[in-house]
Design a protein around this motif. Structure first.
Motif, short mmCIF file in Angstrom:
data_model
loop_
_atom_site.label_atom_id
_atom_site.label_comp_id
_atom_site.label_asym_id
_atom_site.label_seq_id
_atom_site.Cartn_x
_atom_site.Cartn_y
_atom_site.Cartn_z
N HIS A 98 0.74 -3.27 -13.71
CA HIS A 98 1.49 -2.20 -14.38
C HIS A 98 2.89 -2.06 -13.80
CE1 HIS A 98 1.05 0.70 -10.99
NE2 HIS A 98 -0.06 0.02 -10.78
N LEU A 99 3.76 -1.43 -14.54
CA LEU A 99 5.10 -1.10 -14.04
C LEU A 99 4.94 0.06 -13.06
CD1 LEU A 99 7.28 -1.27 -17.27
CD2 LEU A 99 7.10 -2.96 -15.44
N VAL A 100 5.78 0.09 -12.06
CA VAL A 100 5.67 1.09 -11.00
C VAL A 100 6.60 2.27 -11.30
CG1 VAL A 100 6.25 1.53 -8.56
CG2 VAL A 100 4.96 -0.52 -9.21
N ASN A 101 5.99 3.48 -11.15
CA ASN A 101 6.87 4.67 -11.18
C ASN A 101 6.65 5.41 -9.87
OD1 ASN A 101 4.54 6.20 -11.35
ND2 ASN A 101 4.66 6.42 -13.58
N GLU A 102 7.06 6.66 -9.79
CA GLU A 102 7.06 7.30 -8.46
C GLU A 102 5.68 7.83 -8.07
OE1 GLU A 102 9.02 9.99 -11.49
OE2 GLU A 102 8.92 7.87 -10.98
N LEU A 148 0.79 -1.24 0.00
CA LEU A 148 0.00 0.00 0.00
C LEU A 148 0.82 1.28 0.00
CD1 LEU A 148 -2.90 -1.01 2.43
CD2 LEU A 148 -2.80 -1.10 -0.06
N TRP A 149 2.11 1.20 0.22
CA TRP A 149 2.87 2.45 0.33
C TRP A 149 3.46 2.86 -1.01
CZ3 TRP A 149 6.18 1.86 5.46
CH2 TRP A 149 5.28 1.89 6.55
N LEU A 150 3.66 4.14 -1.18
CA LEU A 150 4.29 4.69 -2.39
C LEU A 150 5.76 4.25 -2.40
CD1 LEU A 150 3.28 6.60 -4.62
CD2 LEU A 150 4.31 8.50 -3.36
N VAL A 151 6.26 3.84 -3.56
CA VAL A 151 7.65 3.39 -3.64
C VAL A 151 8.55 4.62 -3.77
CG1 VAL A 151 9.27 1.96 -4.95
CG2 VAL A 151 6.89 1.24 -4.70
N PRO A 152 9.55 4.76 -2.91
CA PRO A 152 10.42 5.95 -2.98
C PRO A 152 11.13 6.04 -4.33
CG PRO A 152 10.83 4.71 -0.94
CD PRO A 152 9.96 3.86 -1.81
N ALA A 153 11.35 7.25 -4.77
CA ALA A 153 11.96 7.48 -6.09
C ALA A 153 13.27 6.72 -6.24
CB ALA A 153 12.17 8.97 -6.29
N GLY A 154 14.06 6.64 -5.17
CA GLY A 154 15.36 5.95 -5.27
C GLY A 154 15.19 4.50 -5.67
N LEU A 155 14.19 3.85 -5.10
CA LEU A 155 13.97 2.43 -5.41
C LEU A 155 13.39 2.29 -6.82
CD1 LEU A 155 14.24 -0.40 -4.16
CD2 LEU A 155 11.92 -0.15 -3.28
N VAL A 156 12.49 3.22 -7.19
CA VAL A 156 11.91 3.18 -8.54
C VAL A 156 13.03 3.31 -9.57
CG1 VAL A 156 10.44 4.42 -10.19
CG2 VAL A 156 9.67 4.09 -7.82
#
Ligand code: GRF
Length: 244
Positions: free
Chosen positions: A160-164, A107-115
């Motif tokens: 879908h592919l995950v972005n930020e 449920l959490w947003l993936v941090p930009a660094g990991l994306v």
């Protein structure tokens, strides 16, 4: 408009992986983990294709933890600070070294660094036909309540592919189901979850094999499903990701 399919990322496989090694899959889950459970079982039956190397969660009571433990899969629980400050990313890169990350009810947003570090290699499943009924706050029963309130005649799920951003990356696969007049959020959620369980493992396998998800899934399910259940996306001429 449909985003152009993601450009295959040549660095997909972990540099140390042998050409034929199974794809290393890391799961992230926040809840009951029924999707995680099915992915674990799917690849246990295909050890040459993929191997679930770990399951991480933000929720210490997540049922997903029990599913992973039963399968002898390493687990780790993290908090919001560790998720945001990059220490979970360091753990992922140091301890799990995945080729592919699957958010199975996370449920959490993936941090930009990991994306960025795993661009094009993080899949998410969402219980609606995106771009409808996606975005911040649209998870679990909130999605199905909104679908019913909008008097939709169909719903479904999107991988879908995950972005930020929430639920915003390129769509890899969609399947639809009818919305019935007597539906409640619970009955609709159950119908959508059946689609998730049927297709998420197959889409993960397609991506692991470097095959176009729709073509691979259609071959795998054949005529076992209603002809219009699988949503035909703008042509998936090239696999979204080459062999990982
Ligand atoms: C599903 O509804 C899925 O669409 C959403 O979270 C739920 C996951 O259920 N991403 P489970 O934890 O896999 O049982």
């Amino acid at each position: 408009a449909q985003e152009p399919h993601p450009v295959p990322d040549p660095s997909l496989r972990h540099p140390s992986a042998a050409a034929s090694a199974p794809v290393r899959i890391l799961l992230l889950a926040s809840g009951g983990g029924s999707n995680a459970e099915r992915i674990i079982a799917h690849f246990a039956a295909r050890p040459d294709v993929g191997r679930v190397v770990g399951l991480l969660t933000n929720n210490p009571t997540a049922g997903a933890l029990a599913h992973a433990a039963r399968a002898g899969i390493r687990t780790h629980v993290f908090d919001r600070a560790a998720w945001r400050d990059g220490s979970v990313q360091s753990l992922i890169e140091r301890e799990f070294r995945p080729d592919l990350i699957v958010l199975a009810g996370f449920l959490w947003l993936v941090p930009a660094g990991l994306v960025m570090a795993y661009a094009g290699r993080i899949l998410n499943i969402h219980p609606s036909l995106l771009p409808k009924f996606g975005g911040r706050g649209m998870h679990g029963h909130h999605v199905h309540e909104a679908v019913l309130a909008a008097r939709e005649t169909e719903s479904g799920m999107t991988i879908h592919l995950v972005n930020e951003h929430y639920d915003d990356g390129a769509t890899l696969f969609q399947a639809r189901c009818p919305v019935r007049p007597a539906d409640t959020p619970t009955t609709l959620a159950a119908r959508v979850l059946t689609l998730e369980h049927r297709y998420l493992p197959l889409v993960a396998e397609a991506v692991a094999r470097g095959e176009a998800p729709e073509a691979f899934v259609c071959r795998a399910v054949g005529h076992a499903v209603p002809p219009d259940e699988i949503v035909v996306l703008p042509s998936q001429s090239t696999p979204p990701l080459p062999g990982l």
